[in-house]
Design a protein around this motif. Structure first.
Motif, short mmCIF file in Angstrom:
data_model
loop_
_atom_site.label_atom_id
_atom_site.label_comp_id
_atom_site.label_asym_id
_atom_site.label_seq_id
_atom_site.Cartn_x
_atom_site.Cartn_y
_atom_site.Cartn_z
N HIS A 72 10.22 35.50 59.35
CA HIS A 72 11.61 35.75 58.95
C HIS A 72 12.03 37.14 59.42
CE1 HIS A 72 12.01 32.40 55.91
NE2 HIS A 72 10.73 32.37 56.23
N TYR A 73 13.20 37.21 60.04
CA TYR A 73 13.70 38.46 60.61
C TYR A 73 15.06 38.78 59.99
CZ TYR A 73 14.43 41.99 64.22
OH TYR A 73 14.62 43.18 64.89
N TYR A 74 15.27 40.07 59.71
CA TYR A 74 16.54 40.51 59.14
C TYR A 74 17.37 41.20 60.22
CZ TYR A 74 20.00 42.42 55.99
OH TYR A 74 21.18 42.71 55.37
N ARG A 107 11.26 32.16 62.87
CA ARG A 107 11.90 30.86 62.69
C ARG A 107 13.18 30.93 61.87
NH1 ARG A 107 10.19 30.12 66.58
NH2 ARG A 107 8.20 29.25 67.13
N ARG A 108 13.40 32.06 61.20
CA ARG A 108 14.61 32.17 60.38
C ARG A 108 15.12 33.60 60.47
NH1 ARG A 108 17.49 29.24 57.36
NH2 ARG A 108 16.08 27.50 57.37
N LEU A 109 16.46 33.68 60.59
CA LEU A 109 17.15 34.97 60.59
C LEU A 109 18.00 35.06 59.34
CD1 LEU A 109 18.57 35.01 64.23
CD2 LEU A 109 16.73 36.42 63.35
N ARG A 110 18.13 36.26 58.82
CA ARG A 110 19.03 36.51 57.69
C ARG A 110 19.86 37.73 58.02
NH1 ARG A 110 18.00 36.68 51.25
NH2 ARG A 110 17.91 34.47 51.70
N THR A 111 21.09 37.73 57.55
CA THR A 111 21.95 38.89 57.63
C THR A 111 22.86 38.88 56.41
OG1 THR A 111 23.33 40.22 59.11
CG2 THR A 111 23.82 37.85 59.01
N GLN A 112 23.47 40.00 56.15
CA GLN A 112 24.43 40.13 55.04
C GLN A 112 25.61 40.93 55.55
OE1 GLN A 112 21.19 40.27 51.43
NE2 GLN A 112 22.09 42.16 52.04
N THR A 113 26.78 40.61 55.02
CA THR A 113 27.97 41.35 55.40
C THR A 113 28.96 41.35 54.25
OG1 THR A 113 29.64 41.64 57.14
CG2 THR A 113 29.18 39.38 56.47
N TYR A 114 29.85 42.31 54.28
CA TYR A 114 30.94 42.35 53.31
C TYR A 114 32.12 41.58 53.87
CZ TYR A 114 28.45 46.04 50.84
OH TYR A 114 27.52 46.75 50.13
N PHE A 129 24.94 30.93 62.16
CA PHE A 129 24.57 31.30 60.80
C PHE A 129 25.34 30.44 59.80
CE2 PHE A 129 23.09 35.16 62.84
CZ PHE A 129 22.04 35.57 62.05
N GLU A 130 24.74 30.22 58.66
CA GLU A 130 25.39 29.50 57.56
C GLU A 130 25.37 30.40 56.33
OE1 GLU A 130 23.27 25.84 57.06
OE2 GLU A 130 23.92 25.08 59.01
N VAL A 131 26.43 30.33 55.54
CA VAL A 131 26.48 31.08 54.28
C VAL A 131 25.52 30.41 53.31
CG1 VAL A 131 27.95 31.79 52.34
CG2 VAL A 131 28.87 31.81 54.68
N VAL A 132 24.59 31.22 52.75
CA VAL A 132 23.61 30.68 51.81
C VAL A 132 23.74 31.29 50.42
CG1 VAL A 132 21.96 30.05 53.61
CG2 VAL A 132 21.81 32.31 52.54
N LEU A 141 30.68 42.75 46.65
CA LEU A 141 29.98 41.50 46.86
C LEU A 141 29.66 41.31 48.35
CD1 LEU A 141 29.08 39.11 45.10
CD2 LEU A 141 31.16 37.92 45.84
N MET A 142 28.41 40.97 48.63
CA MET A 142 27.98 40.74 50.01
C MET A 142 27.78 39.24 50.24
SD MET A 142 25.33 43.78 50.89
CE MET A 142 25.63 43.59 52.63
N ILE A 143 28.08 38.80 51.44
CA ILE A 143 27.88 37.42 51.85
C ILE A 143 26.54 37.35 52.57
CG2 ILE A 143 28.81 35.54 53.25
CD1 ILE A 143 31.57 37.06 52.94
N VAL A 144 25.67 36.45 52.13
CA VAL A 144 24.33 36.28 52.70
C VAL A 144 24.37 35.08 53.63
CG1 VAL A 144 21.89 35.92 52.19
CG2 VAL A 144 23.32 37.21 50.58
N LEU A 145 23.90 35.29 54.86
CA LEU A 145 23.90 34.23 55.87
C LEU A 145 22.50 34.06 56.45
CD1 LEU A 145 26.66 36.26 56.64
CD2 LEU A 145 27.24 34.01 57.50
N GLU A 146 22.16 32.83 56.81
CA GLU A 146 20.88 32.56 57.45
C GLU A 146 21.07 31.62 58.61
OE1 GLU A 146 17.81 31.29 54.74
OE2 GLU A 146 17.65 33.31 53.89
N LYS A 147 20.11 31.69 59.53
CA LYS A 147 20.12 30.84 60.73
C LYS A 147 18.69 30.43 61.02
CE LYS A 147 21.04 31.06 65.69
NZ LYS A 147 21.66 31.83 66.77
N GLU A 148 18.49 29.15 61.28
CA GLU A 148 17.19 28.66 61.71
C GLU A 148 17.11 28.78 63.23
OE1 GLU A 148 14.42 24.66 61.50
OE2 GLU A 148 16.23 24.78 60.29
N LEU A 149 15.98 29.27 63.72
CA LEU A 149 15.77 29.40 65.15
C LEU A 149 14.88 28.26 65.64
CD1 LEU A 149 15.04 33.21 65.52
CD2 LEU A 149 17.14 32.00 66.13
#
Length: 161
Positions: A72-74, A107-114, A129-132, A141-149
């Motif tokens: 997992h990568y940020y 295999r998975r990426l995560r990011t967060q944004t306002y 990316f999808e909002v998770v 409040l931060m929006i958490v997103l993930e993407k499968e690679l």
């Protein structure tokens, strides 16, 4: 002409200074000293990888990230100088980061944004990316997103992947 550069670790000297200039310009709620402290803090926890876009001797864009846990990568920070936006630099930097992550076996990426960084939110969605979820951040409040690679070598024909 824009030149792209990958760095496996935080730079020193003029490159670090150029990165700090960009981060302080784009994220005006933190000054250079605060960014330097945050970069050093993250680096002390583990390697921080950087992708830089250079033009006319200055850093005009960046993408930074680090391993969250095995597999997992940020995708931590991304920035483009205001006068260089709309030229595809953020997409190019993101694509380079994601390709590198695939080659490293992530295999998975995560990011967060306002929500206030709507262009970054939209860019992430366009790149698969999808909002998770959401979480409380330092500035709201931060929006958490993930993407499968998909693994290297597999056909990746789906848009945004």
């Amino acid at each position: 002409m824009t030149r792209f550069e990958y760095l496996p670790d935080l730079p020193a000297g003029a490159t670090l200074e150029a990165l700090l200039d960009l981060l302080a310009l784009v994220f005006d709620d933190q000054d250079r000293a605060a960014w330097l402290a945050e970069l050093r803090y993250q680096q002390a926890r583990g390697p921080v990888q950087l992708w830089l876009a250079w033009a006319e001797g200055q850093v005009v864009g960046c993408k930074l990230g680090y391993e969250r846990k095995p597999g997992h990568y940020y995708s931590w920070l991304g920035a483009v100088r205001p006068e260089r936006r709309g030229q595809g630099l953020a997409s190019a930097l993101m694509e380079q980061q994601h390709q590198w992550c695939r080659r490293q076996g992530y295999r998975r990426l995560r990011t967060q944004t306002y929500n206030r960084w709507r262009s970054m939110l939209i860019l992430n969605l366009r790149h698969g990316f999808e909002v998770v979820g959401t979480c409380q951040g330092a500035h709201g409040l931060m929006i958490v997103l993930e993407k499968e690679l998909l693994p290297v070598g597999e056909a990746d024909e789906r848009p945004g992947r």
